[in-house]
Design a protein around this motif. Structure first.
Motif, short mmCIF file in Angstrom:
data_model
loop_
_atom_site.label_atom_id
_atom_site.label_comp_id
_atom_site.label_asym_id
_atom_site.label_seq_id
_atom_site.Cartn_x
_atom_site.Cartn_y
_atom_site.Cartn_z
N ASN A 192 0.85 -1.20 0.00
CA ASN A 192 0.00 0.00 0.00
C ASN A 192 0.88 1.25 0.00
OD1 ASN A 192 -2.07 1.83 0.18
ND2 ASN A 192 -2.42 1.52 2.37
N PRO A 193 1.29 1.70 -1.20
CA PRO A 193 2.18 2.86 -1.26
C PRO A 193 1.47 4.20 -1.11
CG PRO A 193 1.72 2.03 -3.46
CD PRO A 193 1.03 1.10 -2.51
N ASN A 194 0.15 4.14 -0.86
CA ASN A 194 -0.64 5.38 -0.68
C ASN A 194 -0.56 6.31 -1.89
OD1 ASN A 194 -1.62 4.83 1.98
ND2 ASN A 194 0.44 5.33 2.78
N LEU A 195 -0.68 5.69 -3.06
CA LEU A 195 -0.71 6.48 -4.28
C LEU A 195 -2.10 7.11 -4.46
CD1 LEU A 195 1.16 4.02 -6.67
CD2 LEU A 195 2.09 6.05 -5.56
N ASN A 196 -2.11 8.28 -5.00
CA ASN A 196 -3.39 8.99 -5.18
C ASN A 196 -3.96 8.68 -6.56
OD1 ASN A 196 -5.56 10.68 -4.88
ND2 ASN A 196 -4.40 12.54 -5.35
N VAL A 197 -4.63 7.54 -6.65
CA VAL A 197 -5.30 7.17 -7.90
C VAL A 197 -6.72 7.72 -7.85
CG1 VAL A 197 -6.08 5.28 -9.37
CG2 VAL A 197 -3.90 5.09 -8.13
N THR A 198 -7.03 8.62 -8.79
CA THR A 198 -8.31 9.32 -8.78
C THR A 198 -9.24 8.74 -9.84
OG1 THR A 198 -7.16 11.34 -8.16
CG2 THR A 198 -9.42 11.57 -8.97
N LYS A 199 -10.49 8.51 -9.43
CA LYS A 199 -11.51 8.10 -10.39
C LYS A 199 -12.05 9.36 -11.05
CE LYS A 199 -15.43 4.94 -10.79
NZ LYS A 199 -16.35 4.05 -10.06
N VAL A 200 -11.71 9.52 -12.33
CA VAL A 200 -11.99 10.79 -13.00
C VAL A 200 -13.44 10.94 -13.35
CG1 VAL A 200 -11.40 12.26 -14.96
CG2 VAL A 200 -9.65 10.83 -13.89
N SER A 201 -13.98 9.95 -14.05
CA SER A 201 -15.37 10.05 -14.49
C SER A 201 -15.91 8.68 -14.78
CB SER A 201 -15.45 10.92 -15.76
OG SER A 201 -14.74 10.31 -16.82
N THR A 212 -6.87 8.13 -12.91
CA THR A 212 -5.65 8.91 -13.16
C THR A 212 -4.72 8.84 -11.96
OG1 THR A 212 -6.71 10.47 -14.66
CG2 THR A 212 -4.72 11.21 -13.58
N LEU A 213 -3.45 8.67 -12.24
CA LEU A 213 -2.41 8.72 -11.21
C LEU A 213 -1.44 9.83 -11.59
CD1 LEU A 213 -0.58 7.65 -8.87
CD2 LEU A 213 0.46 6.14 -10.58
N LYS A 214 -1.15 10.70 -10.63
CA LYS A 214 -0.16 11.76 -10.84
C LYS A 214 0.87 11.71 -9.73
CE LYS A 214 -3.35 14.96 -13.18
NZ LYS A 214 -3.94 16.33 -13.19
N LEU A 215 2.13 11.82 -10.13
CA LEU A 215 3.23 11.83 -9.17
C LEU A 215 4.17 12.99 -9.49
CD1 LEU A 215 4.32 8.06 -9.00
CD2 LEU A 215 3.04 9.31 -7.28
N ASN A 216 4.58 13.70 -8.43
CA ASN A 216 5.64 14.67 -8.64
C ASN A 216 6.98 14.01 -8.26
OD1 ASN A 216 5.90 14.75 -5.82
ND2 ASN A 216 4.50 16.51 -5.64
N ASP A 217 8.04 14.76 -8.30
CA ASP A 217 9.37 14.19 -8.07
C ASP A 217 9.50 13.56 -6.69
OD1 ASP A 217 12.26 14.02 -9.11
OD2 ASP A 217 12.52 15.00 -7.16
N LYS A 221 10.00 9.38 -5.65
CA LYS A 221 11.06 8.86 -4.80
C LYS A 221 10.48 8.12 -3.59
CE LYS A 221 14.16 12.54 -6.26
NZ LYS A 221 14.62 13.91 -5.97
N GLU A 222 9.41 8.64 -3.05
CA GLU A 222 8.76 7.96 -1.92
C GLU A 222 8.23 6.59 -2.36
OE1 GLU A 222 5.76 10.46 -0.32
OE2 GLU A 222 7.16 12.03 0.32
N PHE A 223 7.67 6.55 -3.58
CA PHE A 223 7.15 5.29 -4.10
C PHE A 223 8.27 4.26 -4.28
CE2 PHE A 223 6.30 2.68 -7.94
CZ PHE A 223 5.27 1.90 -7.42
N ILE A 224 9.41 4.70 -4.86
CA ILE A 224 10.55 3.80 -5.05
C ILE A 224 11.07 3.30 -3.70
CG2 ILE A 224 12.93 3.66 -5.85
CD1 ILE A 224 12.19 5.66 -8.05
N ASN A 225 11.20 4.22 -2.76
CA ASN A 225 11.71 3.87 -1.44
C ASN A 225 10.80 2.87 -0.74
OD1 ASN A 225 13.78 4.51 0.66
ND2 ASN A 225 11.95 5.09 1.82
N TYR A 226 9.48 3.12 -0.82
CA TYR A 226 8.51 2.23 -0.18
C TYR A 226 8.54 0.85 -0.85
CZ TYR A 226 4.12 0.05 1.14
OH TYR A 226 3.18 -0.84 1.59
#
Length: 698
Positions: A192-201, A212-217, A221-226
């Protein structure tokens, strides 16, 4: 031993393949659809990709290169049309991918086909690539006129597959995908990397969902580390990884299989102590990477459209940023010393946009695999052999060149090695037939131990206690001191010699043990060109080379001819080298034997007559200096392996000898395009003559 680093590296690779599993409903929906797509056996996909590259802050010369690349890449559009059709078990699959790249008004099209059938006892996997005309024209000459390149990993002619147990491999292939999906499904409950996957429509009946999934820098890095920390500490993940690696060892036929399995068990037993240590190091590096930007301001965006549980559309954007100052600072910090490129400045931004539409899920589609044959296609492994083969075999001098050729002849342990004089050609001229018989490279030695250092070095590196050294010639040619040096190294030696060059020649010939009726080749022992031009064919066919004087046929040579009663006597050389009266003597000795003279007006025309007689379809042609015996003599062993010709050239001429040119044109016109290799450095065979030979064969 299999190191923990290798295990954790493999774990990281597996973990990064996970498609956003997790316990949130949106993540789970994408994950479930991804798993369902793993079971799809037929579908069609259309993908488009575009690029945006920019860079600033570089030194002027680098900035110019960046701007040029950006102009090309930013105008590029890549289209991929792919279709796959197979059975439900995915053991019989055909696929086709058409790649279209448009950049600055230039269109490149490259279709690829795959034909796989691993349902039976003999697996089949053929990949066919059709090259664009401009790319085909730049291939080596023997491939330039072919339309397709064929890759077949199960073709045992090209790739040794004896180390694979196919029965176990097929069992593994049919069960692995199920195990893989089961593992991912189970693991997703703990990941459970706590990614913010949004149900758009969603549409009204909820049959289509978009996420949709959006990640900033920082989030990437948090996702890779986890991911790394979670996977490395997950017992089931480690057991799955161990099972996979055990299976790969088990399906091999490695003689060290038991040792490798024991090493694997030991490595996994050490995980309890080694993984915490690895993770501590990994997390320390990740803390320093926080100051290095990987993603630009736009970050990473992935979009999924799901219908009936399948992913029917994927799109996204990846914005990469590389700042050299940040990278150099990180390298210096990790290494503890100033980076060599610490003063480099500049930053690159690359944005990649893609969109994939998926249709025809589990609907078989017609895929036409092109028919390939030797006239319109070439094998990838043949191509790789040519590309990886050094075209010039040369050294600092004749002894170093001979060592280089010997390394090409045998990179491992040689059971037999031949030593010949680098200063006295007659005794060594018949060595090629002995080389082929004994599977032995020919090394040149000098008059002193110091001048023989290259040969001695090769013997040290490529021999064991069973290696035997054959010395061609008497002690006046190759000294007793050198032989003693070899004996001191623990090697058995055998000297083949006589009172003169003709007796030495017969000593070598007798070692071959040719059967009665075997053709023989008669050539001059007073000069070397004619013997060298015929040496590789004599070696490959095991036709004894008999050395004679212009008007002199030794008693031992006469006796040999009378005893073996050859079916054919080839005379290599004109009457100025081997007189008509000597030819008449041979006819008297064996009156029922066919005598055929291969000769011309000079050494090059004679060589042309020889190669026309013996080499109508060579895989390789070797260029060697016609006025220098040493390099061609060393190379005769290599050429004799496959019966390929040595073409003698005049390095003082601006062009190839007419006979050589005519021979190469004959090969070209017959559709043959052999590899061109060179024996000796630029001083003995110039690049211009090599290029001329290659151009003729195109």
């Amino acid at each position: 031993m299999i190191s923990c680093k290798k295990i954790t590296g493999a774990a990281l690779s597996l973990a990064l393949l996970l498609t956003l599993p997790g316990c949130t409903p949106n993540e789970q929906a994408v994950f479930d659809a991804s798993m369902k797509m793993q079971k799809v056996h037929s579908m069609q996909e259309h993908t488009t990709m575009s690029f945006a590259l920019s860079g600033s802050g570089f030194e002027p010369a680098v900035q110019k290169q960046v701007d040029t690349t950006a102009a090309l890449l930013n105008s590029a559009k890549l289209d991929l049309d792919a279709k796959t059709s197979g059975n439900e078990q995915k053991t019989v699959v055909k696929s086709q991918v058409n790649m279209d790249l448009n950049a600055q008004g230039i269109n490149i099209n490259m279709p690829i086909w795959v034909d796989m059938d691993i349902s039976g006892k003999e697996p089949k996997l053929t990949e066919i690539i059709k090259f664009p005309p401009f790319a085909a024209a730049s291939l080596p000459s023997q491939f330039a006129k072919k339309e397709y390149m064929v890759m077949n990993p199960y073709n045992t002619k090209n790739v040794p597959m004896d180390n694979i147990d196919f029965a176990k491999f097929m069992e593994f292939n049919t069960t692995y995908q199920t195990k893989w999906i089961d593992f991912l499904t189970s693991y997703s409950q703990r990941f459970n990397p706590n990614l913010n996957v949004t149900k758009v429509s969603t549409n009204g009946d909820n049959s289509v969902q978009k996420y949709t999934l959006k990640l900033n820098d920082a989030e990437l890095k948090e996702f890779i580390n986890y991911t790394v920390n979670n996977f490395a500490q997950d017992k089931e993940a480690m057991n799955f990884l161990k099972d996979l690696m055990t299976t790969m060892i088990d399906i091999s036929k490695d003689t060290d299989k038991t040792k490798n399995l024991n090493d694997l068990d030991q490595a996994f037993k050490e995980l309890d102590t080694s993984i915490p240590r690895f993770l501590a190091q990994f997390n320390a590096v990740m803390s320093q990477i926080k100051n290095v930007t990987f993603l630009g301001d736009k970050g990473l965006e992935l979009n999924y459209t799901i219908s009936d549980g399948y992913i029917i559309q994927k799109s996204g954007m990846l914005n990469l940023r590389v700042d050299l100052a940040q990278v150099n600072k990180l390298v210096s910090s990790l290494s503890g010393q100033q980076s060599a490129a610490a003063n480099d400045q500049g930053a690159l931004n690359l944005t990649v946009n893609f969109n994939t539409d998926i249709t025809g899920i589990n609907v078989p589609t017609d895929i036409q695999i092109p028919e390939v044959n030797k006239d319109n296609s070439f094998d990838y492994m043949d191509f790789l052999t040519v590309v990886m083969t050094p075209h010039r075999l040369a050294g600092l001098d004749r002894y170093h060149t001979a060592r280089t050729i010997a390394e090409d002849y045998n990179k491992g342990i040689a059971k037999n090695i031949i030593l010949a004089s680098g200063t006295n050609f007659p005794d060594a001229l018949s060595s090629s037939i002995l080389s082929k018989k004994l599977d032995a490279p020919i090394l040149l030695v000098g008059s002193t131990i110091g001048e023989s250092s290259e040969a001695l070095s090769y013997i040290t590196a490529h021999s064991d206690q069973d290696t035997k050294i054959y010395i061609i010639g008497g002690t006046g040619v190759i000294s007793e001191a050198l032989e003693n040096e070899i004996i001191k190294g623990g090697h058995a030696t055998e000297r083949l010699s006589g009172l003169d060059l003709y007796e030495t020649n017969i000593a070598v010939v007798n070692k071959i043990g040719a059967e009665s009726g075997t053709p023989v080749i008669v050539t001059s022992g007073e000069d070397f060109p004619d013997a060298l031009s015929v040496s590789s064919f004599a070696g490959s066919n095991q036709y004894p080379i008999l050395l004679v004087g212009k008007n002199y046929l030794s008693e031992k040579t006469q006796s040999y001819i009378s005893t073996i009663k050859p079916s054919t006597v080839y005379i290599a050389g004109g009457v100025s080298a081997v007189s008509q009266s000597l030819e008449d003597q041979i006819k008297v000795l064996v009156p029922s034997t066919t005598v055929k003279r291969l000769a011309g007006s000079d050494r090059f025309v004679t060589a042309g007559a020889v190669i026309s007689e013996f080499a109508d379809n060579p895989n390789t042609v070797y260029l060697a200096n016609g006025f220098n015996f040493a390099d061609a003599l060393s190379g005769s062993a290599l050429a004799a392996k496959t019966g390929d010709p040595i073409l003698l050239i005049d390095n003082n001429s601006e062009t190839l000898p007419p006979a050589v040119e005519a021979y190469l044109k004959k090969l070209r016109d017959a559709g043959n395009s052999p590899i061109v290799r060179t024996l000796g450095g630029e001083g003995v065979v110039s690049e211009r003559l090599i290029q001329e030979a290659q151009n003729i064969l195109r």
